[in-house]
Design an enzyme around this catalytic site. Structure first.
Site, short mmCIF file in Angstrom:
data_model
loop_
_atom_site.label_atom_id
_atom_site.label_comp_id
_atom_site.label_asym_id
_atom_site.label_seq_id
_atom_site.Cartn_x
_atom_site.Cartn_y
_atom_site.Cartn_z
N TYR A 41 62.55 -11.16 61.31
CA TYR A 41 61.96 -12.17 60.98
C TYR A 41 61.87 -13.11 62.35
O TYR A 41 62.53 -13.54 62.52
CB TYR A 41 62.70 -12.31 59.94
CG TYR A 41 63.09 -13.13 59.26
CD1 TYR A 41 63.07 -14.79 60.35
CD2 TYR A 41 64.79 -12.27 58.91
CE1 TYR A 41 64.23 -14.96 59.19
CE2 TYR A 41 65.55 -13.17 59.19
CZ TYR A 41 65.32 -14.81 59.20
OH TYR A 41 66.46 -15.34 58.93
N CYS A 42 60.34 -13.91 62.10
CA CYS A 42 60.92 -14.76 62.69
C CYS A 42 60.19 -16.04 61.46
O CYS A 42 60.50 -15.49 60.92
CB CYS A 42 59.31 -15.03 63.68
SG CYS A 42 58.03 -14.16 63.19
N ALA A 43 59.36 -17.49 61.83
CA ALA A 43 59.02 -18.27 61.73
C ALA A 43 58.26 -17.49 59.63
O ALA A 43 57.90 -18.40 58.60
CB ALA A 43 58.24 -19.22 61.69
N VAL A 57 60.18 -17.18 57.44
CA VAL A 57 61.32 -16.94 56.39
C VAL A 57 60.19 -18.15 55.65
O VAL A 57 60.13 -18.62 54.35
CB VAL A 57 61.32 -18.84 57.38
CG1 VAL A 57 61.96 -20.24 56.79
CG2 VAL A 57 62.82 -18.40 58.84
#
Length: 133
Positions: free
Chosen positions: A88-90, A118
């Site tokens: 996952y990232c932002a 996120v």
């Protein structure tokens, strides 16, 4: 009369079924990750592929910090080849998770993307941890 929604007709049900089932081969969502992580039954390694600085400011509990540019065979040596990774990232505005997934797939590693990142995690009402792990 048609709208922009129906100007292109929906796919036949059998094609739609194949499409939507195959999407789950490539992605999972924040709720399912949270459920697995909080139950202690995670059968995957959750990778936060953002920078270490962003990870320290707030990350999904239990996630490992491994920026996507650092995903190489050497950084994965402690994980058996069959380890499933979830990246996952932002959030939807960020392609870091896709970049991480590409790197893992090129190394022959099983990978899924946690859609929403996120942003999705917070939208579900879940909390982040701060600091290093």
């Amino acid at each position: 009369m048609t709208t922009a929604v129906t100007a292109v007709p929906p796919a036949a049900s059998d094609r739609a079924l194949r499409h939507f089932e195959s999407a789950l081969e490539f992605e999972t969502d924040c709720w399912d990750v949270h459920d697995a992580m909080s139950s202690g039954k995670a059968d995957f390694v959750l990778l936060d592929v953002r920078s270490h600085v962003l990870y320290e400011k707030g990350h999904v509990p239990g996630a490992v910090s491994l920026p996507h540019a650092k995903i190489i065979e050497g950084t994965l040596r402690d994980y058996p080849p069959q380890t499933v990774f979830v990246v996952y990232c932002a959030g939807p505005h960020c392609n870091g998770a896709h970049r991480g997934a590409i790197r893992l797939a090129r190394l022959g590693r099983p990978v899924k993307l946690m859609i929403g990142g996120v942003t999705g995690w917070l939208d579900e009402g879940f909390t982040l941890e701060t600091g290093k792990t």
